[in-house]
Design an enzyme around this catalytic site. Structure first.
Site, PDB file in Angstrom:
ATOM      1  N   GLY A  28       0.788  -1.240   0.000  1.00  0.00           N
ATOM      2  CA  GLY A  28       0.000   0.000   0.000  1.00  0.00           C
ATOM      3  C   GLY A  28       0.808   1.272   0.000  1.00  0.00           C
ATOM      4  N   CYS A  49     -10.517   1.302 -30.469  1.00  0.00           N
ATOM      5  CA  CYS A  49     -11.693   2.015 -30.982  1.00  0.00           C
ATOM      6  C   CYS A  49     -12.625   2.380 -29.836  1.00  0.00           C
ATOM      7  CB  CYS A  49     -12.411   1.137 -31.992  1.00  0.00           C
ATOM      8  SG  CYS A  49     -11.322   0.576 -33.290  1.00  0.00           S
TER       9      CYS A  49
HETATM   10  C1  LIG Z   1      -2.629  -8.785   0.449  1.00  0.00           C
HETATM   11  C2  LIG Z   1      -1.843  -7.820  -0.347  1.00  0.00           C
HETATM   12  N1  LIG Z   1      -0.564  -7.571   0.013  1.00  0.00           N
HETATM   13  C3  LIG Z   1       0.194  -6.689  -0.691  1.00  0.00           C
HETATM   14  C4  LIG Z   1      -0.309  -6.016  -1.787  1.00  0.00           C
HETATM   15  C5  LIG Z   1       0.577  -5.078  -2.535  1.00  0.00           C
HETATM   16  O1  LIG Z   1       0.095  -3.803  -2.469  1.00  0.00           O
HETATM   17  P1  LIG Z   1       0.921  -2.573  -3.099  1.00  0.00           P
HETATM   18  O2  LIG Z   1       1.216  -2.915  -4.488  1.00  0.00           O
HETATM   19  O3  LIG Z   1      -0.035  -1.444  -2.952  1.00  0.00           O
HETATM   20  O4  LIG Z   1       2.150  -2.409  -2.255  1.00  0.00           O
HETATM   21  C6  LIG Z   1      -1.651  -6.248  -2.180  1.00  0.00           C
HETATM   22  C7  LIG Z   1      -2.225  -5.535  -3.328  1.00  0.00           C
HETATM   23  O5  LIG Z   1      -3.369  -5.609  -3.660  1.00  0.00           O
HETATM   24  C8  LIG Z   1      -2.433  -7.176  -1.441  1.00  0.00           C
HETATM   25  O6  LIG Z   1      -3.699  -7.441  -1.788  1.00  0.00           O
END
Ligand SMILES: Cc1ncc(COP(=O)(O)O)c(C=O)c1O
Length: 407
Positions: free
Chosen positions: A232, A349
């Site tokens: 995240g 398209c």
């Molecule tokens: C369980 C889990 N861990 C890690 C991630 C990685 O997230 P990010 O790419 O935002 O670091 C995700 C992304 O959806 C996830 O679902």
């Protein structure tokens, strides 16, 4: 915004242009390794760095990361199959809907642990454990009440399909004797996408720690020693000059070391976007420049079927124009615009095939290249490649640092 290595490579790409216009993903593997090495080295010892394969499952990227990270986070059997042959590092599996064949990777000992996302997951895994009589290592994924306000996508704290809602967790922990074949290794809290605020991320991790400490104190959970904070961490597509402040984040984690160590908790970060986003470039040649109803449009070889992210997020993707002097289509006139706003779209398209919305250009001509940076995560693999059956882009991997390419 373009790395030195990729800048040095573009003339080579042009000199190798054949009949077809240029359309390629370029991955700066050298830059990727440096970046991840820095991330790993700045983290305190209670913290492990996993790669969330979903961000980019390209085998060359997986292989490049293998030597620099502590493990992999996978979300499907397809990802597992890719990873298993290439690593001895711990693998976590987490997905909201799991097939029996996926659960079996845990009972066969292929995984470090698996995330439990629902009570049904608990029943199914407990039944699987009872077959061999061995406890299966699991993390309970919590859909917590905590929200990271400024992240762009929220997976928890709002009604979503992910995890078990926080209010339900104490009841489940009270009923653990009903699941004798589960070993609760800890809790998983992945909650958001593209958070750009380091302080928010630290507060989120602190709030997760507080919950685990409470649950450990109330319920007997000696094996629950893992806090998986998920991924995240974001990259700033709108304003690349103001990135997530990793140094502040790593410093904050250093300051929490005593707290984590005192509680005997290990932290896992499973990063996707922040780990690989910046190493990828999507390069596309401008095929036409024109005007319609008072607005300018540039059309590229390629489009959102190769890089869907700007269409999915309704944003202009960060980019640089790479001017090309040579015109491949002499003696036909070469369309161009100067000091105008232009919408850059692809070869599909549909009016949704837009990668840049009314971006200002000093000059843009047919035959120039547009280099979309920050295209290494959720780029190629989230895109609808086969819509309209256009050829796929080329893929180039730059392993060495290049200042200049001789050719
Ligand atoms: C369980 C889990 N861990 C890690 C991630 C990685 O997230 P990010 O790419 O935002 O670091 C995700 C992304 O959806 C996830 O679902």
């Amino acid at each position: 915004m373009i790395s030195k290595t990729v800048s040095a490579y573009l003339p080579l790409l042009l000199s190798n242009r054949k009949e077809d216009p240029i359309c390629a993903y370029i991955y700066d593997i050298y830059k990727l390794k440096k970046h991840v090495q820095h991330l790993r080295e700045s983290l305190p010892s209670y913290c492990s760095l996993f790669y969330a394969v979903k961000a980019n499952p390209d085998m060359k990227i997986i292989q490049a990361l293998e030597g620099y990270i502590d493990g992999f986070d996978t979300a499907s059997e397809g990802e597992l199959v890719k990873i298993l042959d290439h690593t001895d590092k711990p693998i976590i599996f987490g997905a909201p809907a799991k097939k029996d064949s996926e659960l079996e990777y845990l009972s066969k000992g292929n995984l470090h642990c698996m995330n439990i996302e629902s009570e049904r997951d608990m029943h199914r895994l407990n039944r699987l454990g009872s077959v061999t009589g061995e406890k299966l290592p699991v993390l309970i994924r919590v859909n917590s009440t905590y929200q990271v306000a400024r992240s762009s996508h929220k997976m928890t704290g709002v009604p979503t399909q992910f995890g078990i809602e926080e209010e339900r967790i104490p009841t489940l922990l009270n009923e653990l004797s009903d699941y004798p074949y589960l070993e609760i290794k800890g809790f998983h809290f992945h909650a958001m996408s593209n958070n750009l605020d380091a302080r928010d991320h630290l507060e989120f991790i602190q709030s997760c720690l507080k919950k685990i400490v409470e649950w450990k104190a109330v319920f007997s959970l000696p094996s629950a020693t893992t806090l998986n904070a998920g991924g995240g961490i974001g990259i700033n597509y709108q304003n690349p000059e103001e990135p997530f402040d990793w140094e502040a984040f790593a410093n904050g984690l250093q300051q929490m070391e005593a707290l984590f160590t005192h509680e005997g908790i290990q932290l896992i970060l499973e990063l996707g976007r922040y780990m690989v986003g910046d190493c990828g470039y999507y390069v596309a040649e401008v095929m036409d420049v024109k005007r319609n109803h008072g607005e300018h449009f540039a059309l590229i070889r390629g489009g959102t079927h190769h890089l869907r992210l700007p269409a999915a997020w309704k944003m202009s993707h960060p980019h640089t124009i790479y001017p090309v002097d040579i015109w491949f289509d002499e003696p036909l006139p070469r369309p161009e615009i100067r000091e105008e706003h232009v919408t850059v779209s692809g070869e599909l398209c549909t009016p949704n095939d837009v990668l840049i919305r009314k971006g200002y250009v000093e000059r843009l001509k047919a035959g120039d290249l547009i280099v979309f940076s920050m295209a290494g995560a959720y780029g190629w693999t989230i895109s609808h490649h086969d819509f309209l059956s256009h050829p796929h882009p080329e893929f180039h991997y730059l392993e060495e640092h290049l200042d200049k390419v001789d050719f």
